[in-house]
Every structure is written in structure tokens, then in C-alpha cells.
Design a protein around this motif. Structure first.
Motif, PDB file in Angstrom:
ATOM      1  N   UNK A  28       0.842  -1.196   0.000  1.00 14.87           N
ATOM      2  CA  UNK A  28       0.000   0.000   0.000  1.00 14.87           C
ATOM      3  C   UNK A  28       0.878   1.246   0.000  1.00 14.87           C
ATOM      4  N   UNK A  29       0.235   2.401  -0.083  1.00 10.03           N
ATOM      5  CA  UNK A  29       0.954   3.665  -0.130  1.00 10.03           C
ATOM      6  C   UNK A  29       1.275   4.147   1.280  1.00 10.03           C
ATOM      7  N   UNK A  30       1.921   5.316   1.354  1.00  7.90           N
ATOM      8  CA  UNK A  30       2.399   5.832   2.635  1.00  7.90           C
ATOM      9  C   UNK A  30       2.266   7.354   2.687  1.00  7.90           C
ATOM     10  N   UNK A  31       2.163   7.869   3.912  1.00  9.66           N
ATOM     11  CA  UNK A  31       2.329   9.296   4.149  1.00  9.66           C
ATOM     12  C   UNK A  31       3.763   9.511   4.630  1.00  9.66           C
ATOM     13  N   UNK A  32       4.469  10.412   3.991  1.00 10.64           N
ATOM     14  CA  UNK A  32       5.866  10.650   4.324  1.00 10.64           C
ATOM     15  C   UNK A  32       5.951  11.799   5.326  1.00 10.64           C
ATOM     16  N   UNK A  33       6.606  11.525   6.459  1.00 10.53           N
ATOM     17  CA  UNK A  33       6.693  12.514   7.525  1.00 10.53           C
ATOM     18  C   UNK A  33       8.159  12.716   7.913  1.00 10.53           C
ATOM     19  N   UNK A  34       8.424  13.784   8.661  1.00  6.52           N
ATOM     20  CA  UNK A  34       9.787  14.049   9.104  1.00  6.52           C
ATOM     21  C   UNK A  34      10.023  13.432  10.477  1.00  6.52           C
ATOM     22  N   UNK A  35      11.151  13.751  11.070  1.00  6.53           N
ATOM     23  CA  UNK A  35      11.520  13.155  12.357  1.00  6.53           C
ATOM     24  C   UNK A  35      10.490  13.440  13.439  1.00  6.53           C
ATOM     25  N   UNK A  36       9.802  14.584  13.338  1.00  8.45           N
ATOM     26  CA  UNK A  36       8.805  14.954  14.340  1.00  8.45           C
ATOM     27  C   UNK A  36       7.406  14.459  14.005  1.00  8.45           C
ATOM     28  N   UNK A  95       0.287   3.852   6.271  1.00  6.38           N
ATOM     29  CA  UNK A  95       1.403   3.931   7.207  1.00  6.38           C
ATOM     30  C   UNK A  95       2.007   5.323   7.125  1.00  6.38           C
ATOM     31  N   UNK A  96       2.572   5.765   8.227  1.00  6.20           N
ATOM     32  CA  UNK A  96       3.344   7.008   8.241  1.00  6.20           C
ATOM     33  C   UNK A  96       4.808   6.611   8.184  1.00  6.20           C
ATOM     34  N   UNK A  97       5.464   7.012   7.134  1.00  2.00           N
ATOM     35  CA  UNK A  97       6.849   6.628   6.852  1.00  2.00           C
ATOM     36  C   UNK A  97       7.753   7.803   7.210  1.00  2.00           C
ATOM     37  N   UNK A  98       8.615   7.582   8.200  1.00  2.66           N
ATOM     38  CA  UNK A  98       9.395   8.675   8.751  1.00  2.66           C
ATOM     39  C   UNK A  98      10.756   8.791   8.052  1.00  2.66           C
ATOM     40  N   UNK A  99      11.066   9.972   7.549  1.00  2.00           N
ATOM     41  CA  UNK A  99      12.356  10.256   6.927  1.00  2.00           C
ATOM     42  C   UNK A  99      13.134  11.170   7.861  1.00  2.00           C
ATOM     43  N   UNK A 100      14.343  10.724   8.234  1.00  2.00           N
ATOM     44  CA  UNK A 100      15.135  11.498   9.194  1.00  2.00           C
ATOM     45  C   UNK A 100      16.609  11.172   8.995  1.00  2.00           C
ATOM     46  N   UNK A 101      17.453  11.803   9.769  1.00  2.00           N
ATOM     47  CA  UNK A 101      18.894  11.703   9.554  1.00  2.00           C
ATOM     48  C   UNK A 101      19.467  10.339   9.904  1.00  2.00           C
ATOM     49  N   UNK A 102      18.689   9.505  10.598  1.00  2.00           N
ATOM     50  CA  UNK A 102      19.213   8.196  10.997  1.00  2.00           C
ATOM     51  C   UNK A 102      18.588   7.050  10.213  1.00  2.00           C
ATOM     52  N   UNK A 103      17.892   7.322   9.123  1.00  2.00           N
ATOM     53  CA  UNK A 103      17.410   6.242   8.266  1.00  2.00           C
ATOM     54  C   UNK A 103      18.582   5.386   7.812  1.00  2.00           C
ATOM     55  N   UNK A 104      18.328   4.104   7.623  1.00  2.00           N
ATOM     56  CA  UNK A 104      19.398   3.207   7.205  1.00  2.00           C
ATOM     57  C   UNK A 104      19.958   3.583   5.851  1.00  2.00           C
ATOM     58  N   UNK A 105      19.073   3.918   4.920  1.00  2.00           N
ATOM     59  CA  UNK A 105      19.501   4.182   3.550  1.00  2.00           C
ATOM     60  C   UNK A 105      19.874   5.644   3.375  1.00  2.00           C
ATOM     61  N   UNK A 106      21.084   5.890   2.929  1.00  2.00           N
ATOM     62  CA  UNK A 106      21.579   7.244   2.682  1.00  2.00           C
ATOM     63  C   UNK A 106      21.064   7.702   1.311  1.00  2.00           C
ATOM     64  N   UNK A 107      20.096   8.632   1.327  1.00  2.00           N
ATOM     65  CA  UNK A 107      19.514   9.113   0.076  1.00  2.00           C
ATOM     66  C   UNK A 107      20.085  10.464  -0.347  1.00  2.00           C
ATOM     67  N   UNK A 108      21.039  10.968   0.424  1.00  2.00           N
ATOM     68  CA  UNK A 108      21.563  12.292   0.133  1.00  2.00           C
ATOM     69  C   UNK A 108      22.904  12.253  -0.583  1.00  2.00           C
ATOM     70  N   UNK A 109      23.696  11.233  -0.334  1.00  2.00           N
ATOM     71  CA  UNK A 109      24.999  11.109  -0.984  1.00  2.00           C
ATOM     72  C   UNK A 109      24.809  10.482  -2.368  1.00  2.00           C
TER      73      UNK A 109
END
Length: 313
Positions: A118-126, A179-193
Motif C-alpha cells: 500500500x501507499x504511505x504518508x511521508x513525515x519528518x523526524x517529528x 502507514x506514516x513513513x518517517x524520513x530522518x537523519x538516521x534512516x538506514x539508507x543514505x539518500x543524500x549522498x
């Protein structure tokens, strides 16, 4: 009357104690429906934060498995080995389920269906929305997997392995956010580099392709040997496509011809549409990434801290 499917909710946690309370509560607060909440299990993969304290508050309602850190792949594998429900709903401890998650997914369970996404709502660390509209899923917390079928794919390194059930024609994608999918600095997958996430997914798809090829010698009930070999070629093509994207992201376009050739071969052998290869070719020629660095993706990269160091290798 048909017995309602028994669902095991399994929370994967490594040093996510600050989020765990909300994850557990979201499993306990599921709306009733045509299913039985068989169990809620928290696998604490060697956490050194407040995870153990949070777990103690729920010890009468949740089964806790605490052990030394073994990494995301082992933890996801154990989500299926340590439970005995008919279906498994894995949940990364930094995410949380919508109250209707199990009810709506249970309504999609039919004979022959083995995989629901299913789909997700993407949220930040807070927990605040990062993207206004629901986003396609594919990662750990957006799945419901038939346990017996999944056993043939174990051990896994990533939830992408279970996508093979969908590729075999036994899945359904629900375009509703559960589901609420949380994106934050400690996610396993590095999406910024540049390139890191793409190289990681390439390795996962390659491992899955090899597994499917091996399984063709003794096919499980849900796929024929011919289908498994075709799927193997498809995941090889996906792996090559991820490598093309990684090379473009890192400005290393001269390395694109080899994975482009491999992608074309895999596309032909799997009888897949040529669209992805054409887009990869155009990206390599122009030097413009298909998916510029962004906060998330829907390709199914696990998000437990345990393996962060491995994804950066």
C-alpha cells in the motif's frame, strides 16, 4: 464460515526507542475487521538506547525478542521465522500504522494472493508531513506478506526479496496510505549522498536475482521454474538500471555502457517492456539523473539503523 487470517505484526527496532512507543501503540490500536491480530512482536536488535525501557511498558501485551545486533537482513528474516501467523506485517520502529491498516489489507486477501502493498504518508523526524500527497510504497512498513510463501525466499537482506511474490503474479497494490513513513537523519539508507542508495539497491536486486535462479531448480508452489528464471533476468535488469543511475548521479557516465548492456540483455530475456532501459539510456546520454537526489524513494530499502554502515560500503 472461513477462518479470518491471523496477522502477526512485527516491529523491527535498533536504537529507535524514541519512536517505538508510537509504533507499538499503532499495532495495538488497529480497527477490528475480517482478520485476527495474532501477535505483536518487537525484535530489539541490540539496542543501546531506551528501547528496553519502552518494551517493558508493553510486556503484558507484546512479545519482546531481545538479542545482540545482527543487522537488518537477519532481523527481517526473523520476523518470519519467529512468528506463526498466516500473514506478517513488518513495521520499522520509526514508522507507525494507520488504524485501518490491517482491516483494509485483510479485505484484499483472496485465494492465491500472497503479497499486499500500500501507499504511505511521508513525515519528518517529528511526525509532520514532508509531502502533502500520499506516496507509493514498497518499503518494509508498507507490506503484508503471506508467511508460508515468504519462507521460500529466506534468508533475505532486504524487503525487496518479497517483491518477488508480486512479480510472480500473486500481489496487489492498494493506492491508499496506511502507514506514516518517517524520513530522518538516521534512516538506514543514505539518500543524500550521490549513488549510495542506488548502489545498495543494485546489490540487493543482484542477490535476489541469484536467489531466484537457484530456486528454479526446486520451484516453490507459487512459481514455475520458467517464471523464476524470467524474474531472475528482470531483477538483474533492475540491478543494472540502478547502477546506471548511480553512475549518472556520481558524474561517472563513462561507466554506463556495461550496465546499460546488461540491462538490455536482462530486459530482453525477461520479456519486459523496454521503457526502463530507454529512460536509463537517455539519462546516461544526457547526464541527467532520472531521480535527482531526494528525501525518499519507493524501491524498498529497509530503514533500520542496524545496517547503515553496510549501505555506505
Amino acid at each position: 464460515m472461513t477462518t479470518p487470517p491471523r496477522i502477526s505484526c512485527v516491529i523491527l527496532c535498533h536504537n529507535y526507542g524514541r519512536y517505538l512507543d508510537r509504533a507499538i501503540a499503532s499495532c495495538l490500536d488497529q480497527e477490528p475487521g475480517g482478520y485476527a491480530l495474532h501477535e505483536i512482536v518487537v525484535i530489539d536488535d541490540g539496542s543501546t538506547d531506551e528501547t528496553e525501557e519502552v518494551c517493558r511498558r508493553y510486556r503484558d501485551r507484546v512479545r519482546i525478542v531481545r538479542r545482540d545486533c545482527q543487522g537488518f537482513g537477519r532481523t527481517l528474516t526473523d520476523a518470519f521465522l519467529l512468528t506463526d501467523g498466516d500473514w506478517v506485517a513488518p513495521l520499522d520502529a520509526d514508522d507507525w500504522f494507520h488504524p485501518a491498516k490491517l482491516r483494509i489489507c485483510a479485505e484484499a486477501i483472496t485465494d492465491g494472493r500472497l503479497f499486499i502493498e500500500h501507499w504511505e504518508n511521508v513525515v519528518d523526524a517529528d511526525g509532520c508531513l514532508l509531502i502533502a500527497d500520499p506516496h507509493p510504497g514498497g518499503n518494509t512498513s508498507t507490506l503484508l506478506v503471506q508467511r508460508e510463501a515468504a519462507l521460500a525466499l529466506l534468508p533475505v537482506t532486504n524487503e525487496i526479496f518479497f517483491h518477488a511474490l508480486r512479480e510472480a503474479g500473486h500481489g496487489r497494490v492498494l493506492p491508499v496510505s496506511l502507514v506514516h513513513y518517517r524520513v530522518h537523519s538516521h534512516n538506514m539508507t543514505d539518500r543524500r549522498t550521490p549513488g549510495v542508495s542506488q548502489y545498495y539497491r543494485a546489490d540487493v536486486c543482484t542477490a535476489l536475482a541469484h536467489r531466484l535462479r537457484t530456486m528454479a531448480a526446486e520451484p516453490p508452489a507459487w512459481a514455475t521454474a520458467t517464471a523464476l528464471r524470467r524474474m531472475s533476468h528482470r531483477f538483474h535488469a533492475q540491478a543494472a538500471g540502478h547502477r546506471v543511475e548511480a553512475h549518472v548521479q556520481t558524474g561517472d557516465r563513462h561507466a554506463c555502457p556495461h550496465p546499460l548492456a546488461a540491462m538490455l540483455v536482462g530486459t530482453i530475456r525477461s520479456c519486459s517492456p523496454p521503457g526502463p532501459w530507454l529512460r536509463a539510456f537517455a539519462s546516461a546520454v544526457t547526464g541527467r539523473p532520472q531521480a535527482p537526489l531526494r528525501e525518499l524513494d519507493n524501491s524498498g530499502a529497509g530503514d533500520t539503523e542496524s545496517d547503515r554502515s553496510n549501505t555506505r560500503a
